[in-house]
Scaffold this motif. Sequence first.
Motif, PDB file in Angstrom:
ATOM      1  N   GLU A  70       0.870  -1.181   0.000  1.00 22.15           N
ATOM      2  CA  GLU A  70       0.000   0.000   0.000  1.00 22.15           C
ATOM      3  C   GLU A  70       0.907   1.230   0.000  1.00 22.15           C
ATOM      4  O   GLU A  70       1.658   1.450   0.962  1.00 22.15           O
ATOM      5  CB  GLU A  70      -0.898  -0.021   1.241  1.00 22.15           C
ATOM      6  CG  GLU A  70      -2.131   0.856   1.109  1.00 22.15           C
ATOM      7  CD  GLU A  70      -1.804   2.339   1.251  1.00 22.15           C
ATOM      8  OE1 GLU A  70      -2.403   3.161   0.544  1.00 22.15           O
ATOM      9  OE2 GLU A  70      -0.940   2.680   2.079  1.00 22.15           O
TER      10      GLU A  70
ATOM     11  N   LYS B 188       0.868   4.608   0.300  1.00 17.69           N
ATOM     12  CA  LYS B 188       0.879   5.683   1.294  1.00 17.69           C
ATOM     13  C   LYS B 188       1.579   5.253   2.572  1.00 17.69           C
ATOM     14  O   LYS B 188       2.513   5.914   3.054  1.00 17.69           O
ATOM     15  CB  LYS B 188      -0.556   6.120   1.600  1.00 17.69           C
ATOM     16  CG  LYS B 188      -0.674   7.057   2.786  1.00 17.69           C
ATOM     17  CD  LYS B 188      -2.103   7.151   3.284  1.00 17.69           C
ATOM     18  CE  LYS B 188      -2.160   7.767   4.672  1.00 17.69           C
ATOM     19  NZ  LYS B 188      -3.527   7.730   5.237  1.00 17.69           N
ATOM     20  N   TRP B 189       1.153   4.129   3.132  1.00 17.11           N
ATOM     21  CA  TRP B 189       1.717   3.681   4.399  1.00 17.11           C
ATOM     22  C   TRP B 189       3.113   3.096   4.224  1.00 17.11           C
ATOM     23  O   TRP B 189       3.964   3.216   5.113  1.00 17.11           O
ATOM     24  CB  TRP B 189       0.790   2.671   5.067  1.00 17.11           C
ATOM     25  CG  TRP B 189      -0.367   3.306   5.756  1.00 17.11           C
ATOM     26  CD1 TRP B 189      -1.689   3.254   5.400  1.00 17.11           C
ATOM     27  CD2 TRP B 189      -0.321   4.123   6.930  1.00 17.11           C
ATOM     28  NE1 TRP B 189      -2.456   3.973   6.276  1.00 17.11           N
ATOM     29  CE2 TRP B 189      -1.649   4.519   7.228  1.00 17.11           C
ATOM     30  CE3 TRP B 189       0.717   4.562   7.764  1.00 17.11           C
ATOM     31  CZ2 TRP B 189      -1.962   5.322   8.323  1.00 17.11           C
ATOM     32  CZ3 TRP B 189       0.405   5.359   8.853  1.00 17.11           C
ATOM     33  CH2 TRP B 189      -0.907   5.732   9.124  1.00 17.11           C
TER      34      TRP B 189
ATOM     35  N   GLU C 149       5.409   5.982   4.189  1.00 19.44           N
ATOM     36  CA  GLU C 149       5.477   6.566   5.535  1.00 19.44           C
ATOM     37  C   GLU C 149       6.362   5.733   6.453  1.00 19.44           C
ATOM     38  O   GLU C 149       7.153   6.263   7.250  1.00 19.44           O
ATOM     39  CB  GLU C 149       4.068   6.688   6.114  1.00 19.44           C
ATOM     40  CG  GLU C 149       4.006   7.355   7.477  1.00 19.44           C
ATOM     41  CD  GLU C 149       4.472   8.806   7.466  1.00 19.44           C
ATOM     42  OE1 GLU C 149       4.890   9.297   8.530  1.00 19.44           O
ATOM     43  OE2 GLU C 149       4.432   9.437   6.386  1.00 19.44           O
TER      44      GLU C 149
ATOM     45  N   HIS D 171       6.549   5.933  -3.952  1.00 17.76           N
ATOM     46  CA  HIS D 171       6.317   7.304  -4.400  1.00 17.76           C
ATOM     47  C   HIS D 171       5.669   7.320  -5.781  1.00 17.76           C
ATOM     48  O   HIS D 171       4.703   8.067  -6.010  1.00 17.76           O
ATOM     49  CB  HIS D 171       7.646   8.060  -4.439  1.00 17.76           C
ATOM     50  CG  HIS D 171       7.530   9.451  -4.995  1.00 17.76           C
ATOM     51  ND1 HIS D 171       7.064  10.513  -4.244  1.00 17.76           N
ATOM     52  CD2 HIS D 171       7.788   9.948  -6.238  1.00 17.76           C
ATOM     53  CE1 HIS D 171       7.055  11.602  -4.993  1.00 17.76           C
ATOM     54  NE2 HIS D 171       7.493  11.290  -6.200  1.00 17.76           N
TER      55      HIS D 171
ATOM     56  N   SER E 237       2.078   6.043  -5.468  1.00 16.93           N
ATOM     57  CA  SER E 237       1.231   7.052  -4.836  1.00 16.93           C
ATOM     58  C   SER E 237       0.895   8.169  -5.817  1.00 16.93           C
ATOM     59  O   SER E 237      -0.252   8.641  -5.882  1.00 16.93           O
ATOM     60  CB  SER E 237       1.932   7.622  -3.599  1.00 16.93           C
ATOM     61  OG  SER E 237       1.126   8.569  -2.950  1.00 16.93           O
TER      62      SER E 237
ATOM     63  N   GLN F  78      -1.627   6.921  -8.281  1.00 19.67           N
ATOM     64  CA  GLN F  78      -2.937   6.809  -7.637  1.00 19.67           C
ATOM     65  C   GLN F  78      -3.599   8.174  -7.529  1.00 19.67           C
ATOM     66  O   GLN F  78      -4.798   8.323  -7.756  1.00 19.67           O
ATOM     67  CB  GLN F  78      -2.757   6.195  -6.242  1.00 19.67           C
ATOM     68  CG  GLN F  78      -4.050   5.788  -5.565  1.00 19.67           C
ATOM     69  CD  GLN F  78      -3.788   4.994  -4.304  1.00 19.67           C
ATOM     70  OE1 GLN F  78      -2.941   4.109  -4.260  1.00 19.67           O
ATOM     71  NE2 GLN F  78      -4.511   5.323  -3.257  1.00 19.67           N
ATOM     72  N   GLN F  79      -2.801   9.207  -7.219  1.00 23.22           N
ATOM     73  CA  GLN F  79      -3.341  10.558  -7.138  1.00 23.22           C
ATOM     74  C   GLN F  79      -3.799  11.037  -8.509  1.00 23.22           C
ATOM     75  O   GLN F  79      -4.826  11.712  -8.638  1.00 23.22           O
ATOM     76  CB  GLN F  79      -2.287  11.507  -6.562  1.00 23.22           C
ATOM     77  CG  GLN F  79      -2.005  11.293  -5.086  1.00 23.22           C
ATOM     78  CD  GLN F  79      -0.928  12.223  -4.569  1.00 23.22           C
ATOM     79  OE1 GLN F  79      -0.334  12.973  -5.338  1.00 23.22           O
ATOM     80  NE2 GLN F  79      -0.668  12.161  -3.276  1.00 23.22           N
TER      81      GLN F  79
END
Length: 466
Positions: free
Chosen positions: A324, A326-327, A330, A396, A399, A402-403
Motif C-alpha cells: 500500500e 501511502k503507508w 510513511e 512514491h 502514490s 494513484q493521485q
Amino acid sequence: MKRAGIEENLLAILDSASDSKHTPDANDDRLAFLEAVRSACIVNENPPTSKMREAVFQILRVGKSLELITESFRLLNELDKRFPRVYLSEKEASESSHLVVVEEGWSPFLFNLENASKEREAGGRSISGPLDSLGFLQLMQELAEVANEGNLQALEIKSLRNMLLFQYLVDALEGDFLPRNRVYEETMNWTHLRESLLNMLLSARRINYKGLMKDCLSIMCGLFDVSAGISEDLESPDNAASKLSHNGNAASALALFELGNNACIALQKLLIMIMDLDMSRKKADMQGSTTRADGVRTPLMEIILDELTYDTDMLSPFLKVFNEPKWKLEIILQYFSKYTTRLSTRTRRSNGPTEDATTFSGVLNCFSNITSTRSITKKIKANVVQVLLAHAFQAHLSSSSQQDADGISASKDEGKSGSLVEICENIISAFSNLRRTYAKMEILPIGKEALFTASTILSTETGAHV
C-alpha cells in the motif's frame, strides 16, 4: 413470521449434520444448506437471521472439505455486503454521514462478557461459534505455525480453513471499521470508534497486543515466503510434479498458493486499519475525548519500526509484501528519520526549498554527497539503504499514479512533472554516491530496477519537453 419460517426450514436441513459429523451425506446436507441460504437471502433478498448466519459461520469453522470452506466463506461475504451490520445512510449534500448499526445483527466476534461466559458454558459449541479475543489469538498462533512450517508436505485442510477464516474476520472488521472511521472524521465523536470491533479486539485485556502485532508481521513475511516457494515449484513442472505427487495433494497446494497471497493481503489490510485507528485515536487524545477506560496502546507504526530496525532480515520480505503506497512510504520515511533528520538539515541547499527527512525529497537530499552518505551508512548498512530507497521510490511512483487516477493533481501537471524529474535525478544520484562511497558494493536487483525505472522516466520526461 416469514423470516422465522424461512429460518426453521433452512436450519432443518442441518439436523443430521452435527459439527462432529463429516460423512459424505452430512457434507451434502451442508452444501444444500449453503445453496438454500444463498437462494433465500441473496437471490430472493430476504435478510438472514442471526442463527442462519451463525450456521454458515460454523460450516466455515468446522468444514473438512475445500468445497465447504470456500462456499461458506464466499456466502458469508456475500451476506455481509448485501446485509451489512454497520453502514452509512444516504445523506444530503450539506449533512454529515449518519452511522447505522443494526444492534441485533450477528457478528463473528464475541466481546460481550455475558455472551462470552455463555459461550464457554456451551462447551464444544465454542469451537464453531463466534470468536472472542483469545479465540482470535489462537487462530493467529495456528497461522504462525503454517508460516513457520513452510513446506508442501505439511499441508492440511485445517491450514486452508484457518487462512479463509482469518480473511473473513478481517473483512468483518473492515466492514465495521471503515464507516465508523469515516463518521469519526466528520464528527470527531470518538464513541463511534471506541465501539468498533477492531478497537474492542485490540483493547482486550486477555491478549498481548504487542505480541499479536509482532506475530502479524512474522506471519505476513512467512506466508509470503511460503507462497513464493510454491509459485517457484508450480512454475517448474518437473520440480512441481515430484513434490506434488509425493504429497498427493496438488489441489491443496494450488489452493494454498492462492490463499497464502490472499492472507497476506488480509494481514496488510488489518495493519492499515490499525494504523488508521491509531491516527484517529491520536486526534481523540489531543481533543480530550478519550478516558482512562480507553487504556494506553503503543502505536503500530512504532512496533513495525522497532521490528524492522532490530530484525533487518525481515525488512526486505516485509517491504515486498506490504504494497500500500501511502503507508509503505510513511514507514520507510520514519525509518530513515531515526537517523537522518539532522543530516537533512545540514545538507540542505541554503537557497532551496525547505525539506526534512520526513519527506522523500528530504531523505534523498541526505544522500546528495559522499560525506552525508558515509555518515548514514555507518548507522544503516549500505544494502539496507538500497532496499529502503528502492522501495520508497516504488511507493512514491505508485502514490503519484494513484493521485493522478483520483484527479488530485490534474491541475498541476507542470509542477508535478518537474518534481518527478527531480526525484528521478536524486534517486540516481543517491545510488551513485553509495557506489562512490563503497566501490565494492554491488547494486541489488531491486536497486537496478529502481535505477532503470528512473532513467526511463527521465528519458521520457526530458524528451517530452524538448
